[in-house]
Design an enzyme around this catalytic site. Structure first.
Site, PDB file in Angstrom:
ATOM      1  N   LYS A  75      -1.169   1.962  -4.738  1.00 12.41           N
ATOM      2  CA  LYS A  75      -0.840   1.777  -3.322  1.00 12.41           C
ATOM      3  C   LYS A  75      -2.087   1.716  -2.435  1.00 12.41           C
ATOM      4  CE  LYS A  75       3.552   4.296  -3.535  1.00 12.41           C
ATOM      5  NZ  LYS A  75       4.387   5.237  -2.798  1.00 12.41           N
ATOM      6  N   LYS A  79       0.126  11.011  -0.068  1.00 14.51           N
ATOM      7  CA  LYS A  79       0.916  10.267  -1.048  1.00 14.51           C
ATOM      8  C   LYS A  79       0.122   9.998  -2.322  1.00 14.51           C
ATOM      9  CE  LYS A  79       3.483   6.905   1.144  1.00 14.51           C
ATOM     10  NZ  LYS A  79       3.726   5.793   2.130  1.00 14.51           N
ATOM     11  N   GLY A 137       9.726   6.489  -6.277  1.00 14.49           N
ATOM     12  CA  GLY A 137      10.963   7.255  -6.273  1.00 14.49           C
ATOM     13  C   GLY A 137      10.938   8.430  -5.311  1.00 14.49           C
ATOM     14  N   ILE A 156       4.954   8.571  10.541  1.00 18.40           N
ATOM     15  CA  ILE A 156       5.687   8.224  11.760  1.00 18.40           C
ATOM     16  C   ILE A 156       7.090   8.796  11.709  1.00 18.40           C
ATOM     17  CG2 ILE A 156       4.531   6.322  12.946  1.00 18.40           C
ATOM     18  CD1 ILE A 156       6.098   4.381  11.371  1.00 18.40           C
ATOM     19  N   HIS A 210      13.214   2.277   7.300  1.00 13.16           N
ATOM     20  CA  HIS A 210      12.623   1.634   6.132  1.00 13.16           C
ATOM     21  C   HIS A 210      13.220   0.224   6.032  1.00 13.16           C
ATOM     22  CE1 HIS A 210      11.336   1.623   1.726  1.00 13.16           C
ATOM     23  NE2 HIS A 210      12.120   0.567   1.826  1.00 13.16           N
ATOM     24  N   ARG A 233       9.221  -5.301  -9.266  1.00 15.14           N
ATOM     25  CA  ARG A 233      10.335  -5.248 -10.218  1.00 15.14           C
ATOM     26  C   ARG A 233      11.616  -5.618  -9.472  1.00 15.14           C
ATOM     27  NH1 ARG A 233       9.742   0.229  -8.384  1.00 15.14           N
ATOM     28  NH2 ARG A 233      11.512   0.580  -7.012  1.00 15.14           N
ATOM     29  N   ARG A 238      24.630   4.350  -3.285  1.00 16.35           N
ATOM     30  CA  ARG A 238      24.207   4.793  -4.623  1.00 16.35           C
ATOM     31  C   ARG A 238      25.007   6.045  -4.950  1.00 16.35           C
ATOM     32  NH1 ARG A 238      17.735   4.243  -5.503  1.00 16.35           N
ATOM     33  NH2 ARG A 238      17.421   2.375  -4.262  1.00 16.35           N
TER      34      ARG A 238
HETATM   35  P1  ADP Z   1       8.042   5.539  -2.996  1.00 15.46           P
HETATM   36  O1  ADP Z   1       7.210   4.552  -3.731  1.00 15.46           O
HETATM   37  O2  ADP Z   1       8.023   6.901  -3.620  1.00 15.46           O
HETATM   38  O3  ADP Z   1       9.418   5.043  -2.685  1.00 15.46           O
HETATM   39  P2  ADP Z   1       7.184   4.859  -0.276  1.00 15.46           P
HETATM   40  O4  ADP Z   1       5.768   4.719   0.109  1.00 15.46           O
HETATM   41  O5  ADP Z   1       7.972   3.591  -0.463  1.00 15.46           O
HETATM   42  O6  ADP Z   1       7.284   5.754  -1.608  1.00 15.46           O
HETATM   43  O7  ADP Z   1       7.951   5.750   0.789  1.00 15.46           O
HETATM   44  C1  ADP Z   1       9.254   6.224   0.584  1.00 15.46           C
HETATM   45  C2  ADP Z   1       9.812   6.791   1.867  1.00 15.46           C
HETATM   46  O8  ADP Z   1       8.990   7.871   2.339  1.00 15.46           O
HETATM   47  C3  ADP Z   1       9.871   5.828   3.031  1.00 15.46           C
HETATM   48  O9  ADP Z   1      11.004   5.008   3.020  1.00 15.46           O
HETATM   49  C4  ADP Z   1       9.876   6.789   4.214  1.00 15.46           C
HETATM   50  O10 ADP Z   1      11.129   7.406   4.389  1.00 15.46           O
HETATM   51  C5  ADP Z   1       8.918   7.865   3.744  1.00 15.46           C
HETATM   52  N1  ADP Z   1       7.537   7.552   4.187  1.00 15.46           N
HETATM   53  C6  ADP Z   1       6.535   7.053   3.422  1.00 15.46           C
HETATM   54  N2  ADP Z   1       5.408   6.905   4.143  1.00 15.46           N
HETATM   55  C7  ADP Z   1       5.695   7.300   5.400  1.00 15.46           C
HETATM   56  C8  ADP Z   1       4.952   7.392   6.636  1.00 15.46           C
HETATM   57  N3  ADP Z   1       3.667   7.047   6.700  1.00 15.46           N
HETATM   58  N4  ADP Z   1       5.602   7.827   7.753  1.00 15.46           N
HETATM   59  C9  ADP Z   1       6.905   8.194   7.700  1.00 15.46           C
HETATM   60  N5  ADP Z   1       7.648   8.151   6.579  1.00 15.46           N
HETATM   61  C10 ADP Z   1       7.076   7.718   5.433  1.00 15.46           C
END
Ligand code: ADP
Length: 447
Positions: free
Chosen positions: A116, A158, A164, A203, A208, A292, A338
């Protein structure tokens, strides 16, 4: 076109892929672990092969067993589904070196989206909006605190290779940031085998929004609109819908163009998803790209009329994308719940055992993607997703009503499921009005 494909997965997605192949006249080889010997999808495949004991590490995640099964059965391609080996770059490389086509992005594209931090820098170089954060892996707590002071709290830590919803933690001050640092780092190491972590501005009250991409091997690329996946629990998606109730056509066009820009910069091929967060003022920020087929792909299929799994197979077989962007339109409205084998009244504890009674909903606009049947035994070894309930109607309001009645019709006895949670969500006025964000479930439904 391929004459024979191996499906390197289980459960509902194995069934989904086998169904697509059966419609396309392609033979299938299904693999299964000892825990899945009674799985229904095995009946619909041309051939089946046991690849080992129940634990995924010894079966569905064991590359050598999957490759041996592919070689013995003489398949031309492998569809990895989602999870398991679907985003494993090494597996895609091994397939290539064994002259087996991997139905997914080529290794270089898969590699570019697997980290990422790297994908963030691609997005940055494309001029796509990003949340402020760290551009390289964080070295230690001191660096984390320094960057947090620059961008301002709250921040989110992160895992670079996370997925997930795991390997993520929000910090509101120095103390919680320092405490979270080692936790996220060790979670990253144990769950994703790499300890690199990074930081982003967190934020609050965001939505999403993700865009589905299809790209062939010749540079043709389209997006298929968005999925709004704001209904989450602990950063894991529960309900997805398309189109989003809050995206105006011009914003859709803007974010769709940004998604394609990133995918193009990576030289991406096959199906992929570019994920964004949308804040209260309609500002959007890239968060990650997934290489994917996604769990929630059916909502896009319903509103676009495009079979994504079929398209994945056609693209992998070298066919050209035959749909120009102008011909992609979102008609009507689709939603997916889901349904997990978990007990919502007991901390979402996984629920296992025999399905003693099963009846699935039907009628106009209802699709159920599930591998369940009466007498099926849910084992503790795999993900708790047991069914995807999808509805498709001409408006969001009608989809909500269809989903409610479908949830009420659904009978799954013998185990606990998240159906009662979905009924509570669909009965909530804020959800019905579309006034939700990623914290809605925790703030208004579970509490
Ligand atoms: P994963 O790969 O584990 O799904 P993501 O980066 O797609 O991780 O983030 C999953 C969820 O986490 C997002 O849909 C959101 O709800 C929350 N999230 C991730 N990054 C942020 C952020 N910078 N600010 C607020 N919420 C976040």
């Amino acid at each position: 076109m391929f004459s024979r494909i191996l499906v390197a997965n289980r459960g509902e997605i194995a069934l989904r892929i086998i169904r697509a192949c059966n419609e396309m006249g392609i033979e299938t080889v299904a693999v299964y672990s000892e825990a899945d010997r009674d799985a229904i999808y095995l009946n619909y495949a041309t051939e089946k092969i046991c690849i080992g004991p129940a634990p995924a590490a010894k079966s569905y995640l064991d590359m050598s067993k999957i490759i041996s099964a592919a070689e013995i059965t003489d398949v031309e391609a492998i569809h990895p589904g989602y999870g398991f080996l679907s985003e494993n770059v090494h597996f895609a490389e091994v397939c290539e070196s064994c002259n087996i086509i991997f139905i997914g992005p080529k290794p270089s594209a898969s590699k570019a989206v697997s980290d990422k931090i790297q994908t963030r820098s691609v997005a940055k170089s494309c001029g796509v909006p990003l949340l402020p954060g760290s551009d390289t892996p964080l070295k230690d707590e001191n660096e984390a605190v320094r960057i947090a002071h620059q961008i301002g709290f709250p921040v989110i830590l992160k895992a670079a290779r996370g997925g997930g919803g795991r390997g993520m933690r929000v910090a509101h001050n120095d103390m919680s940031l320092i405490n979270s640092f080692l936790v996220v780092q060790s979670e990253a190491k144990s769950a994703f085998k790499e300890s690199d972590i990074y930081m982003e501005k967190y934020i609050e009250n965001s939505r999403h929004i993700e865009f589905q991409i299809l790209a062939d091997n010749y540079g043709n690329m389209i997006h298929l609109g968005e999925r709004d996946c704001s209904l989450q629990r602990r950063h894991q998606k529960l309900v997805e819908e398309s189109p989003s109730p809050v995206l105006a056509p011009d914003l859709r066009e803007k974010i769709g163009a940004a998604a394609k820009k990133i995918a193009r910069a990576i030289n991406y091929n096959n199906a992929g998803t570019v994920e964004f967060l949308l804040d209260k003022n309609d500002n959007f920020y890239f968060i990650e790209m997934n290489g994917r087929i996604q769990v929630e792909h059916p909502v896009t299929e319903m509103v676009t009329g495009i079979d994504l799994v079929r398209k994945q197979i056609q693209i992998a077989a070298g066919e050209k994308l035959d749909i120009p962007q102008e011909r992609v339109t979102l008609n009507g409205h689709a939603m997916e719940c889901r349904i997990n084998a978990e007990d919502p009244t007991d901390g979402f504890r996984p629920s296992t055992g025999k399905i003693t009674k099963y009846y699935q909903p039907g009628g106009p606009g209802v699709r159920v993607d599930s591998h369940l049947y009466q007498g099926y035994e849910i084992s503790p070894y795999y993900d708790s997703l047991i069914a995807k309930l999808i509805v498709y109607r001409d408006t969001r309001d009608k989809s909500i009503k269809a989903m409610k009645r479908a949830l009420e019709e659904f009978v799954i006895e013998g185990i606990k499921t998240t159906i009662p949670l979905h009924l509570a969500i669909f009965g909530h006025s804020r959800f019905v009005e579309g006034q939700i964000d990623t914290t809605f479930v925790e703030n208004y439904v579970i509490r």
